[in-house]
Design an enzyme around this catalytic site. Structure first.
Site, short mmCIF file in Angstrom:
data_model
loop_
_atom_site.label_atom_id
_atom_site.label_comp_id
_atom_site.label_asym_id
_atom_site.label_seq_id
_atom_site.Cartn_x
_atom_site.Cartn_y
_atom_site.Cartn_z
N ASN A 94 3.17 -2.43 13.60
CA ASN A 94 2.31 -1.28 13.87
C ASN A 94 3.13 0.01 13.78
O ASN A 94 4.32 0.05 14.12
CB ASN A 94 1.58 -1.40 15.21
CG ASN A 94 2.45 -1.64 16.42
OD1 ASN A 94 3.54 -2.19 16.30
ND2 ASN A 94 1.97 -1.25 17.57
N GLU A 118 2.54 3.87 14.82
CA GLU A 118 1.67 4.83 15.50
C GLU A 118 1.95 6.25 15.02
O GLU A 118 2.86 6.49 14.21
CB GLU A 118 1.87 4.68 17.02
CG GLU A 118 1.43 3.28 17.47
CD GLU A 118 1.47 3.06 18.97
OE1 GLU A 118 2.07 3.89 19.70
OE2 GLU A 118 0.90 2.05 19.42
N CYS A 136 -2.29 -0.67 12.38
CA CYS A 136 -1.94 -1.96 12.98
C CYS A 136 -0.95 -2.72 12.09
O CYS A 136 -0.86 -2.50 10.87
CB CYS A 136 -3.19 -2.81 13.16
SG CYS A 136 -4.28 -2.27 14.49
N CYS A 181 -7.53 -6.90 16.08
CA CYS A 181 -8.67 -6.07 16.48
C CYS A 181 -9.81 -6.27 15.48
O CYS A 181 -9.63 -6.89 14.42
CB CYS A 181 -8.27 -4.60 16.56
SG CYS A 181 -8.01 -3.83 14.94
N CYS A 207 -9.06 -5.12 11.96
CA CYS A 207 -8.10 -6.00 11.26
C CYS A 207 -8.73 -7.32 10.87
O CYS A 207 -8.41 -7.88 9.83
CB CYS A 207 -6.85 -6.21 12.11
SG CYS A 207 -5.77 -4.77 12.10
N GLU A 220 -1.14 -5.79 11.10
CA GLU A 220 -1.82 -6.61 10.09
C GLU A 220 -2.05 -5.80 8.81
O GLU A 220 -1.90 -6.32 7.70
CB GLU A 220 -3.17 -7.11 10.62
CG GLU A 220 -3.07 -8.08 11.78
CD GLU A 220 -3.08 -7.38 13.15
OE1 GLU A 220 -2.55 -6.26 13.26
OE2 GLU A 220 -3.62 -8.00 14.08
#
Ligand code: THU
Length: 144
Positions: free
Chosen positions: A45, A47, A56, A90, A93, A58
């Site tokens: 990830n 940010e 993310c 999530c 994802c 993924e």
């Protein structure tokens, strides 16, 4: 998937996790996926100070797979988060994985030590999904 491949994915997911850029949530995530033809790609990830721009882990692994230009069918994708609650992909994802999934695509979640916390098919996480097949019909207004 055999044990040595699970070990490889675990090692790659944890290695990516160690490079995660998550200064805001402090929740580090790593992902490794293996394509049906055996290539492994990873991501973490990343940010952003503008919070919604974070991505993310993924998504990073999927981008690496697509950029490599080879097989795009995901056999297994592993997510390494921080236990004890499994870091399940999530909703967004799940849909991103769905794009490159087969009915056999498997999702594994491990903790920060590599212990397995979850294993199931993507279908169990995203049933009745929308995918590329839905767009295969002729465009509206262009039918004979
Ligand atoms: N995150 C992932 O990278 N993958 C997941 O499956 C769940 C959440 C990230 C997004 C954000 O950087 C941090 O974890 C906290 O939500």
């Amino acid at each position: 998937m055999d044990e040595s491949m699970t070990a490889t994915l675990t090692q790659r997911a944890l290695a990516a996790r160690s490079n995660a850029y998550a200064p805001y949530s402090r929740f580090h995530v790593g992902t490794a996926l293996i394509t049906e033809d055996g290539q492994v790609f990873s991501g973490c990830n990343v940010e952003n100070a503008a919070y919604p721009e974070g991505v993310c882990a993924e998504a990073g692994a999927i981008s690496a797979m697509v950029a490599a230009g080879g097989d795009r069918k995901i056999a297994t994708i592993m997510v390494a988060g921080k236990g004890p609650a499994p870091c399940l992909p999530c909703g967004g994802c799940r849909q991103k994985i769905r794009e490159f999934a087969t009915p056999r695509t498997c999702v594994l979640v491990v903790d920060e030590d590599g212990a397995l916390l979850f294993k199931d098919n993507l279908h169990a996480l995203l049933p009745s999904s929308f995918g590329p097949e839905n767009l295969e019909t002729a465009p509206e207004g262009k039918q004979a």
